[in-house]
Design a protein around this motif. Structure first.
Motif, PDB file in Angstrom:
ATOM      1  N   LYS A   1       0.104  10.976  -0.981  1.00 33.87           N
ATOM      2  CA  LYS A   1      -0.764  12.342  -1.362  1.00 33.87           C
ATOM      3  C   LYS A   1      -0.590  13.226  -0.160  1.00 33.87           C
ATOM      4  CE  LYS A   1      -4.160  12.014  -4.249  1.00 33.87           C
ATOM      5  NZ  LYS A   1      -5.639  12.877  -4.174  1.00 33.87           N
ATOM      6  N   ALA A   2       0.494  12.455   0.782  1.00 33.05           N
ATOM      7  CA  ALA A   2       0.972  13.980   1.871  1.00 33.05           C
ATOM      8  C   ALA A   2       0.309  14.232   3.482  1.00 33.05           C
ATOM      9  CB  ALA A   2       1.892  15.252   1.046  1.00 33.05           C
TER      10      ALA A   2
ATOM     11  N   GLU B   1      -7.449   9.159  -6.956  1.00 33.31           N
ATOM     12  CA  GLU B   1      -7.766   9.013  -7.926  1.00 33.31           C
ATOM     13  C   GLU B   1      -7.886   7.641  -8.355  1.00 33.31           C
ATOM     14  OE1 GLU B   1      -6.870  11.856 -10.397  1.00 33.31           O
ATOM     15  OE2 GLU B   1      -7.475  13.417  -9.028  1.00 33.31           O
ATOM     16  N   THR B   2      -8.292   7.210  -9.271  1.00 36.77           N
ATOM     17  CA  THR B   2      -7.640   5.595  -9.735  1.00 36.77           C
ATOM     18  C   THR B   2      -5.899   5.500 -10.191  1.00 36.77           C
ATOM     19  OG1 THR B   2      -9.812   5.039 -10.943  1.00 36.77           O
ATOM     20  CG2 THR B   2      -7.955   4.013 -11.328  1.00 36.77           C
ATOM     21  N   LEU B   3      -4.934   6.521 -10.522  1.00 37.57           N
ATOM     22  CA  LEU B   3      -3.584   6.500 -10.365  1.00 37.57           C
ATOM     23  C   LEU B   3      -2.861   6.228  -8.715  1.00 37.57           C
ATOM     24  CD1 LEU B   3      -1.163   6.408 -11.593  1.00 37.57           C
ATOM     25  CD2 LEU B   3      -1.422   9.327 -12.299  1.00 37.57           C
ATOM     26  N   ASP B   4      -3.661   6.754  -8.119  1.00 31.10           N
ATOM     27  CA  ASP B   4      -3.035   6.843  -6.505  1.00 31.10           C
ATOM     28  C   ASP B   4      -3.246   5.422  -5.335  1.00 31.10           C
ATOM     29  OD1 ASP B   4      -2.890  10.045  -6.530  1.00 31.10           O
ATOM     30  OD2 ASP B   4      -4.954   9.843  -6.135  1.00 31.10           O
ATOM     31  N   VAL B   5      -4.236   4.906  -6.363  1.00 31.20           N
ATOM     32  CA  VAL B   5      -4.416   3.735  -5.892  1.00 31.20           C
ATOM     33  C   VAL B   5      -4.063   2.572  -6.404  1.00 31.20           C
ATOM     34  CG1 VAL B   5      -6.611   1.828  -5.291  1.00 31.20           C
ATOM     35  CG2 VAL B   5      -7.082   3.959  -5.164  1.00 31.20           C
TER      36      VAL B   5
ATOM     37  N   ASP C   1      -1.076   3.298  -7.093  1.00 29.38           N
ATOM     38  CA  ASP C   1       0.203   3.223  -6.909  1.00 29.38           C
ATOM     39  C   ASP C   1       0.347   3.211  -5.394  1.00 29.38           C
ATOM     40  OD1 ASP C   1       1.365   4.695  -8.541  1.00 29.38           O
ATOM     41  OD2 ASP C   1       1.168   6.607  -8.206  1.00 29.38           O
ATOM     42  N   ILE C   2      -0.513   3.052  -4.279  1.00 26.98           N
ATOM     43  CA  ILE C   2      -0.683   2.338  -3.275  1.00 26.98           C
ATOM     44  C   ILE C   2      -0.575   0.997  -3.023  1.00 26.98           C
ATOM     45  CG2 ILE C   2      -1.680   1.737  -1.338  1.00 26.98           C
ATOM     46  CD1 ILE C   2      -3.182   4.652  -1.687  1.00 26.98           C
ATOM     47  N   ILE C   3      -1.424   0.033  -4.328  1.00 27.49           N
ATOM     48  CA  ILE C   3      -1.125  -1.435  -4.712  1.00 27.49           C
ATOM     49  C   ILE C   3       0.305  -1.554  -4.950  1.00 27.49           C
ATOM     50  CG2 ILE C   3      -2.009  -3.283  -6.644  1.00 27.49           C
ATOM     51  CD1 ILE C   3      -4.813  -1.588  -6.321  1.00 27.49           C
ATOM     52  N   LEU C   4       0.881  -0.882  -5.824  1.00 26.03           N
ATOM     53  CA  LEU C   4       2.579  -1.488  -6.740  1.00 26.03           C
ATOM     54  C   LEU C   4       2.763  -1.077  -5.330  1.00 26.03           C
ATOM     55  CD1 LEU C   4       2.628   0.325 -10.281  1.00 26.03           C
ATOM     56  CD2 LEU C   4       2.242  -2.091  -9.719  1.00 26.03           C
ATOM     57  N   ALA C   5       2.537   0.008  -4.411  1.00 30.71           N
ATOM     58  CA  ALA C   5       4.217   0.186  -2.820  1.00 30.71           C
ATOM     59  C   ALA C   5       3.681  -1.330  -1.971  1.00 30.71           C
ATOM     60  CB  ALA C   5       3.823   1.459  -2.502  1.00 30.71           C
TER      61      ALA C   5
ATOM     62  N   SER D   1     -12.587   5.063   3.472  1.00 31.05           N
ATOM     63  CA  SER D   1     -12.582   5.541   1.954  1.00 31.05           C
ATOM     64  C   SER D   1     -11.901   5.636   0.445  1.00 31.05           C
ATOM     65  CB  SER D   1     -14.282   5.779   0.956  1.00 31.05           C
ATOM     66  OG  SER D   1     -14.274   5.277   0.052  1.00 31.05           O
ATOM     67  N   LEU D   2     -10.816   5.538   0.255  1.00 29.36           N
ATOM     68  CA  LEU D   2      -9.596   6.293  -0.467  1.00 29.36           C
ATOM     69  C   LEU D   2      -9.973   7.624  -1.620  1.00 29.36           C
ATOM     70  CD1 LEU D   2      -8.341   3.337   0.361  1.00 29.36           C
ATOM     71  CD2 LEU D   2      -7.241   3.179  -1.464  1.00 29.36           C
ATOM     72  N   ALA D   3     -11.952   6.379  -2.453  1.00 32.05           N
ATOM     73  CA  ALA D   3     -11.822   7.912  -3.032  1.00 32.05           C
ATOM     74  C   ALA D   3     -12.969   9.238  -2.158  1.00 32.05           C
ATOM     75  CB  ALA D   3     -13.392   6.654  -4.346  1.00 32.05           C
ATOM     76  N   ARG D   4     -13.927   8.126  -1.811  1.00 29.76           N
ATOM     77  CA  ARG D   4     -14.737   9.328  -0.814  1.00 29.76           C
ATOM     78  C   ARG D   4     -14.285  10.777   0.314  1.00 29.76           C
ATOM     79  NH1 ARG D   4     -18.345   6.052   0.786  1.00 29.76           N
ATOM     80  NH2 ARG D   4     -17.779   6.075   2.905  1.00 29.76           N
TER      81      ARG D   4
END
Length: 88
Positions: free
Chosen positions: A26-27, A46-50, A52-56, A38-41
Protein backbone atom coordinates in the motif's frame (compact mmCIF):
# COMPACT_ATOMS: atom_id res chain seq x y z
CA UNK A 1 43.58 -10.49 8.45
CA UNK A 2 40.66 -8.66 6.84
CA UNK A 3 37.22 -10.28 6.96
CA UNK A 4 34.70 -8.88 4.54
CA UNK A 5 31.33 -7.96 6.00
CA UNK A 6 29.86 -6.79 2.72
CA UNK A 7 27.80 -9.94 2.36
CA UNK A 8 25.80 -9.07 5.46
CA UNK A 9 25.15 -5.57 4.13
CA UNK A 10 23.95 -6.74 0.72
CA UNK A 11 21.71 -9.59 1.80
CA UNK A 12 18.55 -8.27 3.47
CA UNK A 13 17.29 -10.30 6.40
CA UNK A 14 14.02 -12.19 6.21
CA UNK A 15 12.50 -9.54 8.47
CA UNK A 16 13.63 -6.73 6.14
CA UNK A 17 12.28 -8.57 3.10
CA UNK A 18 8.90 -9.18 4.79
CA UNK A 19 8.72 -5.52 5.88
CA UNK A 20 9.50 -4.41 2.31
CA UNK A 21 6.81 -6.63 0.79
CA UNK A 22 4.22 -5.43 3.32
CA UNK A 23 5.13 -1.75 2.96
CA UNK A 24 5.08 -1.92 -0.85
CA UNK A 25 1.54 -3.35 -0.87
CA UNK A 26 0.00 0.00 0.00
CA UNK A 27 3.01 2.24 -0.49
CA UNK A 28 3.27 2.92 3.21
CA UNK A 29 6.48 4.09 4.80
CA UNK A 30 8.68 1.31 6.06
CA UNK A 31 8.98 3.29 9.31
CA UNK A 32 5.29 2.58 9.99
CA UNK A 33 5.85 -1.16 9.72
CA UNK A 34 6.47 -2.69 13.13
CA UNK A 35 6.40 -6.33 14.19
CA UNK A 36 3.54 -5.55 16.57
CA UNK A 37 1.46 -3.74 13.93
CA UNK A 38 -1.89 -5.32 13.13
CA UNK A 39 -2.43 -5.47 9.39
CA UNK A 40 -6.15 -4.70 9.67
CA UNK A 41 -6.22 -2.27 12.60
CA UNK A 42 -2.91 -0.40 12.40
CA UNK A 43 -2.07 -0.58 8.70
CA UNK A 44 -5.68 -0.64 7.40
CA UNK A 45 -5.12 -3.60 5.11
CA UNK A 46 -8.15 -5.37 3.69
CA UNK A 47 -8.45 -9.10 3.05
CA UNK A 48 -7.32 -8.75 -0.58
CA UNK A 49 -4.21 -6.87 0.57
CA UNK A 50 -3.34 -9.70 2.96
CA UNK A 51 -3.88 -12.30 0.22
CA UNK A 52 -1.55 -10.37 -2.09
CA UNK A 53 1.09 -10.20 0.67
CA UNK A 54 0.80 -13.94 1.24
CA UNK A 55 1.22 -14.63 -2.49
CA UNK A 56 4.25 -12.33 -2.66
CA UNK A 57 5.83 -14.02 0.35
CA UNK A 58 5.15 -17.48 -1.07
CA UNK A 59 6.81 -16.49 -4.35
CA UNK A 60 9.75 -14.73 -2.72
CA UNK A 61 10.58 -17.48 -0.24
CA UNK A 62 9.28 -20.57 -2.12
CA UNK A 63 6.97 -21.57 0.72
CA UNK A 64 3.27 -22.30 1.11
CA UNK A 65 1.24 -20.45 3.72
CA UNK A 66 -1.95 -22.43 4.53
CA UNK A 67 -5.22 -20.53 4.95
CA UNK A 68 -5.60 -21.69 8.56
CA UNK A 69 -2.37 -20.05 9.74
CA UNK A 70 -3.30 -17.06 11.95
CA UNK A 71 -1.50 -14.05 10.47
CA UNK A 72 -2.70 -10.87 12.13
CA UNK A 73 0.46 -8.88 12.79
CA UNK A 74 3.61 -8.12 10.84
CA UNK A 75 5.47 -10.24 13.40
CA UNK A 76 3.22 -13.23 12.60
CA UNK A 77 4.35 -13.03 8.97
CA UNK A 78 8.01 -12.63 9.92
CA UNK A 79 7.88 -15.63 12.27
CA UNK A 80 6.09 -17.86 9.79
CA UNK A 81 8.45 -17.03 6.94
CA UNK A 82 11.55 -17.34 9.16
CA UNK A 83 10.42 -20.76 10.46
CA UNK A 84 9.43 -22.17 7.08
CA UNK A 85 11.90 -20.58 4.65
CA UNK A 86 14.78 -22.02 6.68
CA UNK A 87 13.28 -25.49 6.39
CA UNK A 88 12.81 -25.23 2.63
Amino acid sequence: MYVSTTTAHHAPTIEQQVFRIISKRKAIRASRVRKTASLARDLRFETLDVVDIILALENQFHITIPDEVPLNTVGDFVRYVRDHAAAA
